[in-house]
Scaffold this motif. Sequence first.
Motif, short mmCIF file in Angstrom:
data_model
loop_
_atom_site.label_atom_id
_atom_site.label_comp_id
_atom_site.label_asym_id
_atom_site.label_seq_id
_atom_site.Cartn_x
_atom_site.Cartn_y
_atom_site.Cartn_z
N ILE A 97 0.94 -1.21 0.02
CA ILE A 97 0.01 -0.18 0.01
C ILE A 97 0.90 1.30 0.03
N THR A 98 1.98 1.18 0.54
CA THR A 98 2.96 2.32 0.67
C THR A 98 3.57 2.63 -0.89
N ALA A 99 3.92 1.28 -1.39
CA ALA A 99 4.86 1.39 -2.53
C ALA A 99 3.90 1.75 -3.79
N ILE A 100 2.73 1.74 -3.73
CA ILE A 100 2.03 2.00 -4.91
C ILE A 100 2.22 3.66 -5.13
N PRO A 101 1.71 4.36 -3.93
CA PRO A 101 1.54 5.85 -4.58
C PRO A 101 3.27 6.57 -4.52
N VAL A 102 4.14 5.61 -4.08
CA VAL A 102 5.66 6.05 -4.40
C VAL A 102 5.88 5.97 -5.93
N ALA A 103 5.25 4.73 -6.36
CA ALA A 103 5.51 4.31 -7.81
C ALA A 103 4.72 5.44 -8.69
N ILE A 104 3.57 5.77 -8.25
CA ILE A 104 2.87 6.81 -9.08
C ILE A 104 3.82 8.31 -9.10
N GLU A 105 3.98 8.66 -7.78
CA GLU A 105 4.99 9.81 -7.65
C GLU A 105 6.34 9.82 -8.36
N THR A 106 6.92 8.79 -8.46
CA THR A 106 8.22 8.50 -9.01
C THR A 106 8.02 8.55 -10.76
N LEU A 107 6.94 7.93 -11.09
CA LEU A 107 6.52 8.04 -12.69
C LEU A 107 6.22 9.34 -12.83
N GLN A 108 5.47 10.30 -12.14
CA GLN A 108 4.86 11.34 -12.73
C GLN A 108 6.20 12.61 -12.57
N THR A 109 7.26 12.21 -11.66
CA THR A 109 8.11 13.29 -11.56
C THR A 109 9.44 12.94 -12.32
N ALA A 110 9.39 11.79 -13.00
CA ALA A 110 10.50 10.93 -13.71
C ALA A 110 11.08 12.12 -15.11
N SER A 111 12.28 12.45 -15.18
CA SER A 111 12.95 13.24 -15.98
C SER A 111 13.73 12.58 -16.92
N SER A 112 13.95 11.28 -16.77
CA SER A 112 14.82 10.72 -17.29
C SER A 112 14.43 9.06 -17.49
N THR A 113 15.34 8.29 -18.43
CA THR A 113 14.87 6.91 -18.53
C THR A 113 15.21 6.11 -16.93
N TRP A 114 16.08 6.54 -16.17
CA TRP A 114 16.36 6.00 -14.89
C TRP A 114 15.09 6.43 -14.09
N GLY A 115 14.50 7.57 -14.27
CA GLY A 115 13.48 7.81 -13.33
C GLY A 115 12.11 7.00 -13.58
N VAL A 116 12.12 6.62 -15.10
CA VAL A 116 11.00 5.81 -15.34
C VAL A 116 11.31 4.52 -14.71
N TRP A 117 12.43 3.86 -15.15
CA TRP A 117 12.64 2.72 -14.80
C TRP A 117 12.51 2.54 -13.09
N PHE A 118 13.07 3.44 -12.49
CA PHE A 118 12.88 3.45 -10.98
C PHE A 118 11.45 3.43 -10.74
N GLY A 119 10.65 4.25 -11.28
CA GLY A 119 9.04 4.00 -10.79
C GLY A 119 8.66 2.71 -11.32
N LEU A 120 8.76 1.91 -12.45
CA LEU A 120 8.66 0.98 -12.70
C LEU A 120 9.06 -0.27 -11.63
#
Length: 171
Positions: A97-120
């Motif tokens: 339940i904690t990881a889901i909003p972290v994933a969403i926030e990480t993907l929304q703020t991703a500005s690089s391939t690494w950011g997207v990968w980290f969100g995934l």
Amino acid sequence: MLLGFSLLYVGAVLCLNGLWLLGRIGDKEIWVINVFSGTVTFLISMQLAFGANADAGSIKAAALTLLFSFTYFWVAFNRYNGADGRGLGWFSLFVTITAIPVAIETLQTASSTWGVWFGLNWIAWAILWFMFFLLLTAQKEIAKITGVVALLCGIFTGWLPGYLLLSGVLK
């Protein structure tokens, strides 16, 4: 650099825990990598939270990293004392339940391939922790598929990005 260091050992422990769930490593042996990886991620968390350069971002990273540390320590403890894992299963649901909003926030703020990968990665970890909830608390017969998912997460969300971060390929 600390993220790469942490992810390298997250990869190791997820791969080995996957192999353990697949019956390739015994109960009396798997605790070693869980204690080691839990200690590594715990020490990194302490540096992030209380080090000289600690700020709001590093404290948040520390709090999230401790979710991993505590999971690994709990797996090791359960192998030591023979517990059935239901408590760890409920903790895994909390982490999901904690990881889901972290994933969403990480993907929304991703500005690089690494950011997207980290969100995934956060999505993959949420799925894996949910599988542990289903396996340990809901008592679903999914040990083998959970082992495969843990092994794949170990490679693609831990070991590979950790190595690439440490090598300077990812930034």
